[in-house]
Write an enzyme that holds these catalytic residues in place. Structure first.
Site, PDB file in Angstrom:
ATOM      1  N   LYS A 134       0.855  -1.185   0.000  1.00  0.00           N
ATOM      2  CA  LYS A 134       0.000   0.000   0.000  1.00  0.00           C
ATOM      3  C   LYS A 134       0.891   1.235   0.000  1.00  0.00           C
ATOM      4  O   LYS A 134       1.770   1.374   0.854  1.00  0.00           O
ATOM      5  CB  LYS A 134      -0.890   0.028   1.242  1.00  0.00           C
ATOM      6  CG  LYS A 134      -2.264  -0.548   1.053  1.00  0.00           C
ATOM      7  CD  LYS A 134      -3.094  -0.215   2.283  1.00  0.00           C
ATOM      8  CE  LYS A 134      -4.517  -0.661   2.139  1.00  0.00           C
ATOM      9  NZ  LYS A 134      -5.322  -0.277   3.320  1.00  0.00           N
ATOM     10  N   GLU A 176      -0.170  -1.359  16.408  1.00  0.00           N
ATOM     11  CA  GLU A 176      -0.425  -2.185  15.225  1.00  0.00           C
ATOM     12  C   GLU A 176      -0.239  -3.672  15.534  1.00  0.00           C
ATOM     13  O   GLU A 176      -0.905  -4.523  14.944  1.00  0.00           O
ATOM     14  CB  GLU A 176       0.485  -1.752  14.076  1.00  0.00           C
ATOM     15  CG  GLU A 176       0.197  -0.353  13.526  1.00  0.00           C
ATOM     16  CD  GLU A 176      -1.045  -0.295  12.632  1.00  0.00           C
ATOM     17  OE1 GLU A 176      -1.674  -1.349  12.394  1.00  0.00           O
ATOM     18  OE2 GLU A 176      -1.385   0.817  12.188  1.00  0.00           O
ATOM     19  N   ARG A 228      -8.487  -8.231   3.317  1.00  0.00           N
ATOM     20  CA  ARG A 228      -7.480  -7.218   3.657  1.00  0.00           C
ATOM     21  C   ARG A 228      -8.116  -5.995   4.320  1.00  0.00           C
ATOM     22  O   ARG A 228      -7.444  -5.274   5.059  1.00  0.00           O
ATOM     23  CB  ARG A 228      -6.677  -6.805   2.420  1.00  0.00           C
ATOM     24  CG  ARG A 228      -5.548  -5.849   2.771  1.00  0.00           C
ATOM     25  CD  ARG A 228      -4.541  -5.652   1.655  1.00  0.00           C
ATOM     26  NE  ARG A 228      -3.485  -4.748   2.077  1.00  0.00           N
ATOM     27  CZ  ARG A 228      -2.393  -4.483   1.398  1.00  0.00           C
ATOM     28  NH1 ARG A 228      -2.175  -5.077   0.236  1.00  0.00           N
ATOM     29  NH2 ARG A 228      -1.480  -3.652   1.866  1.00  0.00           N
ATOM     30  N   HIS A 239      -8.200   7.814  10.985  1.00  0.00           N
ATOM     31  CA  HIS A 239      -7.921   8.731   9.880  1.00  0.00           C
ATOM     32  C   HIS A 239      -8.693  10.043  10.035  1.00  0.00           C
ATOM     33  O   HIS A 239      -8.185  11.111   9.681  1.00  0.00           O
ATOM     34  CB  HIS A 239      -8.251   8.063   8.544  1.00  0.00           C
ATOM     35  CG  HIS A 239      -7.261   6.998   8.165  1.00  0.00           C
ATOM     36  ND1 HIS A 239      -7.411   6.222   7.040  1.00  0.00           N
ATOM     37  CD2 HIS A 239      -6.119   6.588   8.754  1.00  0.00           C
ATOM     38  CE1 HIS A 239      -6.394   5.366   6.959  1.00  0.00           C
ATOM     39  NE2 HIS A 239      -5.606   5.578   7.989  1.00  0.00           N
TER      40      HIS A 239
END
Length: 345
Positions: A134, A176, A228, A239
């Site tokens: 990505k 994460e 995914r 975000h």
């Protein structure tokens, strides 16, 4: 230690992820290392000692998420044109997730695509951003809204780079790792609860396990059309938070930690996560000094911002499993967001 990513789609090239093995990088073409001043001062010499290239150039970008933009991409591209890079040339990303995302994106569009290598120097980029292809940049509408899927030729992870990492950035990377465990592996989650990542051997295992989990997901769904999407757990909220705060108040992993807690509250309202599990995940995040709260000033605006990002919401379905939901009643979502109208949770 090596991990292979072998894609179900045979048109996508497979590659290796090296962990604490130090193979020489030999490239018979022009190569540009893209980094920032801080990382260059700490790690560039180490990298230069292990590279053999036909011609080698250094491109230095300003440091910070606020510079993950079109201006920085143009700066990379202009340097490549000036030095007459061609389709056989390569880029190397030396830095954290911001550098890796920008270098990957520049590589994807320069002369319709050239090779690049990831050498991540932060924990977050080692376990997440450097793996999976990505790439992208931010704009005023949100994070990573301009980008491409462009797989690296290889990923070289050195845990010794983390010795110089500030604790705050280290903990941001732990977010994460926790994300991967909550979504995919209850046994790994329980291991994280009972083992400190301050220990080098434990950390190396956690990096390896996180990459194994992500590699398995990416190999099945490179373009994020299915499983995914689960890797976006916490990110839909994160975000919006990053955009609202101008990418300056929180590190990415910190915003993800808050986003996970928000997603968990909504999952609890949807009867996907028990109250005990909600508290348990929050306690693990707090153990690594990660923020879990955020004061939403305009709930309607926060809600509307979702639709510039991922449409699907990703929730834990218990710990170690997940559920994707794309049809949530607006009132339930607004009610959950209202919980974050103050900072006492």
């Amino acid at each position: 230690m090596e991990i292979d990513i072998n894609f179900n789609d045979t048109t996508v090239k497979s590659y290796k992820i090296y962990i604490d093995s130090d193979p020489k990088i030999s490239i018979d073409s022009k190569v540009a290392i893209v980094t920032n001043p801080k990382v260059a001062g700490l790690h560039l010499k180490t990298l230069l000692d292990s590279i053999d290239a036909k011609e080698l150039y250094i491109i230095t970008l300003r440091d910070g998420e606020e510079y993950k933009n079109e201006e920085s991409i143009n700066y990379i591209l202009e340097n490549l044109f000036i030095h007459k890079f061609d389709r056989g040339s390569s880029l190397i990303a030396l830095g954290g997730g911001v550098i890796g995302d920008m270098v990957g994106f520049a590589a994807s569009i320069y002369q319709r695509g050239i090779d690049f290598i990831q050498i991540p120097t932060t924990l977050l980029s080692q376990v997440d951003a450097s793996v999976g292809g990505k790439t992208g940049i931010n704009n005023r509408f949100g994070k990573n809204l301009i980008g491409a899927f462009h797989q690296p030729k290889g990923v070289y992870i050195q845990t010794k780079f983390l010795d110089t990492l500030p604790k705050r950035e280290f903990y941001a990377g732990v977010a994460e790792i926790i994300k991967m465990a909550v979504m995919f592996d209850r046994e790994f989650y329980n291991w994280l609860k009972n083992n400190s990542l301050e220990d080098k051997n434990n950390l190396r295992y956690a990096i390896k396990r996180s990459i194994e989990l992500k590699s398995d997901v990416v190999s099945k769904d490179e373009k994020e059309k299915g499983i995914r999407s689960v890797l976006n757990y916490g990110h839909t909220f994160a975000h919006v938070i990053e955009n609202e705060t101008g990418y300056k108040r929180y590190l990415h992993g910190e915003a993800v930690a808050i986003g996970m807690n928000m997603a968990n509250h909504l999952a609890h309202k949807l009867d996907l996560l028990s109250e005990d599990e909600l508290k348990d995940i929050k306690e693990l995040l707090i153990r690594y000094k990660l923020p879990t709260d955020y004061n939403i000033r305009d709930i309607e605006q926060f809600y509307s911002s979702f639709f510039l990002d991922k449409i699907k919401f990703i929730f834990p379905f218990g710990i170690g499993s997940y559920k994707m939901v794309d049809d949530i009643d607006k009132e339930i979502l607004l009610d959950t967001l209202s919980i974050f109208g103050n900072s006492d949770r």
